[in-house]
Scaffold this motif. Structure first.
Motif, PDB file in Angstrom:
ATOM      1  N   ASP A  37      11.146   9.451   8.462  1.00 44.53           N
ATOM      2  CA  ASP A  37       9.689   9.355   8.428  1.00 44.53           C
ATOM      3  C   ASP A  37       9.348   7.890   8.178  1.00 44.53           C
ATOM      4  O   ASP A  37       9.642   7.343   7.112  1.00 44.53           O
ATOM      5  CB  ASP A  37       9.145  10.252   7.312  1.00 44.53           C
ATOM      6  CG  ASP A  37       7.615  10.218   7.194  1.00 44.53           C
ATOM      7  OD1 ASP A  37       6.978   9.366   7.840  1.00 44.53           O
ATOM      8  OD2 ASP A  37       7.076  11.039   6.433  1.00 44.53           O
ATOM      9  N   MET A  38       8.737   7.235   9.174  1.00 46.66           N
ATOM     10  CA  MET A  38       8.382   5.812   9.058  1.00 46.66           C
ATOM     11  C   MET A  38       6.873   5.665   9.060  1.00 46.66           C
ATOM     12  O   MET A  38       6.179   6.236   9.910  1.00 46.66           O
ATOM     13  CB  MET A  38       8.986   5.018  10.213  1.00 46.66           C
ATOM     14  CG  MET A  38       8.535   3.550  10.249  1.00 46.66           C
ATOM     15  SD  MET A  38       9.269   2.654  11.621  1.00 46.66           S
ATOM     16  CE  MET A  38       8.252   1.178  11.678  1.00 46.66           C
ATOM     17  N   ARG A  39       6.362   4.885   8.124  1.00 49.06           N
ATOM     18  CA  ARG A  39       4.926   4.665   8.005  1.00 49.06           C
ATOM     19  C   ARG A  39       4.647   3.165   7.880  1.00 49.06           C
ATOM     20  O   ARG A  39       4.728   2.590   6.794  1.00 49.06           O
ATOM     21  CB  ARG A  39       4.361   5.425   6.814  1.00 49.06           C
ATOM     22  CG  ARG A  39       4.662   6.921   6.923  1.00 49.06           C
ATOM     23  CD  ARG A  39       3.934   7.750   5.934  1.00 49.06           C
ATOM     24  NE  ARG A  39       4.317   9.152   6.047  1.00 49.06           N
ATOM     25  CZ  ARG A  39       3.753  10.145   5.373  1.00 49.06           C
ATOM     26  NH1 ARG A  39       2.760   9.882   4.516  1.00 49.06           N
ATOM     27  NH2 ARG A  39       4.175  11.384   5.541  1.00 49.06           N
ATOM     28  N   PRO A  40       4.330   2.509   9.000  1.00 46.68           N
ATOM     29  CA  PRO A  40       4.127   1.060   8.981  1.00 46.68           C
ATOM     30  C   PRO A  40       2.793   0.666   8.364  1.00 46.68           C
ATOM     31  O   PRO A  40       1.819   1.418   8.400  1.00 46.68           O
ATOM     32  CB  PRO A  40       4.184   0.675  10.456  1.00 46.68           C
ATOM     33  CG  PRO A  40       3.754   1.909  11.175  1.00 46.68           C
ATOM     34  CD  PRO A  40       4.241   3.071  10.348  1.00 46.68           C
ATOM     35  N   PRO A  92       0.840  -1.203   0.000  1.00 43.37           N
ATOM     36  CA  PRO A  92       0.000   0.000   0.000  1.00 43.37           C
ATOM     37  C   PRO A  92       0.873   1.251   0.000  1.00 43.37           C
ATOM     38  O   PRO A  92       1.943   1.275   0.610  1.00 43.37           O
ATOM     39  CB  PRO A  92      -0.793  -0.130   1.302  1.00 43.37           C
ATOM     40  CG  PRO A  92      -0.756  -1.578   1.641  1.00 43.37           C
ATOM     41  CD  PRO A  92       0.554  -2.099   1.138  1.00 43.37           C
ATOM     42  N   ALA A  93       0.428   2.294  -0.659  1.00 46.04           N
ATOM     43  CA  ALA A  93       1.216   3.521  -0.799  1.00 46.04           C
ATOM     44  C   ALA A  93       1.400   4.219   0.542  1.00 46.04           C
ATOM     45  O   ALA A  93       0.496   4.209   1.389  1.00 46.04           O
ATOM     46  CB  ALA A  93       0.544   4.466  -1.789  1.00 46.04           C
ATOM     47  N   PRO A  94       2.545   4.846   0.771  1.00 47.94           N
ATOM     48  CA  PRO A  94       2.788   5.490   2.063  1.00 47.94           C
ATOM     49  C   PRO A  94       1.853   6.657   2.352  1.00 47.94           C
ATOM     50  O   PRO A  94       1.589   6.957   3.522  1.00 47.94           O
ATOM     51  CB  PRO A  94       4.246   5.960   1.960  1.00 47.94           C
ATOM     52  CG  PRO A  94       4.549   5.990   0.501  1.00 47.94           C
ATOM     53  CD  PRO A  94       3.720   4.920  -0.110  1.00 47.94           C
ATOM     54  N   ASP A  95       1.349   7.322   1.319  1.00 49.68           N
ATOM     55  CA  ASP A  95       0.459   8.456   1.582  1.00 49.68           C
ATOM     56  C   ASP A  95      -0.907   8.026   2.110  1.00 49.68           C
ATOM     57  O   ASP A  95      -1.729   8.858   2.496  1.00 49.68           O
ATOM     58  CB  ASP A  95       0.316   9.342   0.350  1.00 49.68           C
ATOM     59  CG  ASP A  95      -0.246   8.618  -0.862  1.00 49.68           C
ATOM     60  OD1 ASP A  95      -0.668   7.456  -0.724  1.00 49.68           O
ATOM     61  OD2 ASP A  95      -0.259   9.218  -1.948  1.00 49.68           O
ATOM     62  N   THR A  96      -1.155   6.703   2.165  1.00 46.07           N
ATOM     63  CA  THR A  96      -2.391   6.191   2.759  1.00 46.07           C
ATOM     64  C   THR A  96      -2.181   5.758   4.211  1.00 46.07           C
ATOM     65  O   THR A  96      -3.124   5.275   4.842  1.00 46.07           O
ATOM     66  CB  THR A  96      -2.917   4.988   1.955  1.00 46.07           C
ATOM     67  OG1 THR A  96      -2.000   3.882   2.085  1.00 46.07           O
ATOM     68  CG2 THR A  96      -3.065   5.327   0.487  1.00 46.07           C
ATOM     69  N   LEU A  97      -0.970   5.933   4.741  1.00 45.26           N
ATOM     70  CA  LEU A  97      -0.607   5.405   6.046  1.00 45.26           C
ATOM     71  C   LEU A  97      -0.206   6.525   6.996  1.00 45.26           C
ATOM     72  O   LEU A  97       0.264   7.586   6.575  1.00 45.26           O
ATOM     73  CB  LEU A  97       0.559   4.418   5.909  1.00 45.26           C
ATOM     74  CG  LEU A  97       0.341   3.262   4.919  1.00 45.26           C
ATOM     75  CD1 LEU A  97       1.649   2.529   4.689  1.00 45.26           C
ATOM     76  CD2 LEU A  97      -0.726   2.296   5.439  1.00 45.26           C
TER      77      LEU A  97
END
Length: 274
Positions: free
Chosen positions: A147-150, A124-129
């Motif tokens: 910048d971490m987006r799990p 899934p794209a990071p801009d959705t997280l």
């Protein structure tokens, strides 16, 4: 503060900024940005020598000792030259000692679109997280720059996440997407910790990246699994992604030790890497 990990002091000499601060020790550099800088210098040397346009296929990093927070030099050698295959090595020399080496295999471009396949699914794209502060687990200037987006909640030994840097690799100089990308891959060992870093040490001795596609963009996707063995050994394994999908795999060899034992009896040669 300079919004970069490194500043150039001369043709082959660099200074780390506080953004490179290590996760295991505040007095040492984190190896991850240095990996990106070594690859940048490999590419620059190949360009200076007018070498053939080849693609990076494997990059192997060996950490030979503590990465002191000092100005350093980078030496680049072409170990195996060729028109279709080439092996190049870069070495960071800190306080007169070879400290980190990077060996990169390059291979020629071929049209293999008709037989391409076998890669895993896209993330899934990071801009959705939502962003998740890695500083909850680790200290250091490098961790603060990430910048971490799990994807889901990080679990002990198993996390999939996007990471990107909020600072540039080298102040005032453009770097390739490859150098910027690989400068974040070593973060993998810090996103899926199996044990609390305050109680256990598990630094990596190396990092090996295999690529079947050249990465693009500022985001690095890490689908990461960490395994600890029964005799002080461990491995961090990651499937690597960019926004277009998977690009390759990475492996890190871990040395696993109780923190109090390490402090008393064991020299930790890789304490700068998380």
């Amino acid at each position: 503060m300079t919004r970069a990990y490194f500043q150039r002091l001369g043709p082959h000499r660099f200074a780390p900024t506080p953004h490179t601060g290590g996760a295991w020790s505040a007095t040492e550099q984190h190896v991850s940005p240095l990996v990106g800088l070594l690859v940048h210098e490999i590419e620059a040397e190949r360009s200076r020598r007018d070498r053939p346009a080849l693609l990076a296929s494997r990059i192997t990093i060996d950490i030979l000792g503590p990465i002191a927070f000092s100005p350093f030099d980078i030496r680049v050698d072409i170990l195996r030259s060729g028109r279709t295959i080439e092996l190049v090595q870069a070495t960071a020399v800190i306080d007169g000692r070879d400290t980190v080496t990077a060996r990169a295999w390059f291979a020629c471009v071929q049209d293999t679109d008709a037989v391409a396949g076998g890669e895993p699914s896209r993330l899934p794209a990071p801009d959705t997280l939502a962003e998740w502060p890695l500083s909850q687990v680790w200290d250091g200037g490098y961790i603060a720059s990430i910048d971490m987006r799990p994807i889901g909640i990080p679990q002990p030994g198993r996390t999939t996440a996007w990471v990107s840097a909020n600072v540039e690799l080298l102040a005032g100089e453009p770097v390739s997407e490859l150098a910027a990308y690989v400068g974040l891959v070593d973060t993998a060992n810090g996103i899926a910790v199996r044990q609390e870093p305050s109680k256990w040490l598990f630094p990596n001795l190396d990092l090996t990246i295999h690529l079947y596609r050249q990465p693009v963009g500022r985001w690095v996707g890490l689908d990461t699994t960490v395994v600890f063995g029964r005799d002080g050994q461990g491995v961090t394994s990651s499937v690597l992604h960019d926004l277009d999908g998977p690009v390759g795999i990475a492996q890190q060899t871990l040395t696993v030790r109780p923190r109090e034992v390490d402090q008393l009896t064991v020299e930790a040669p890789t304490s700068a890497s998380a």
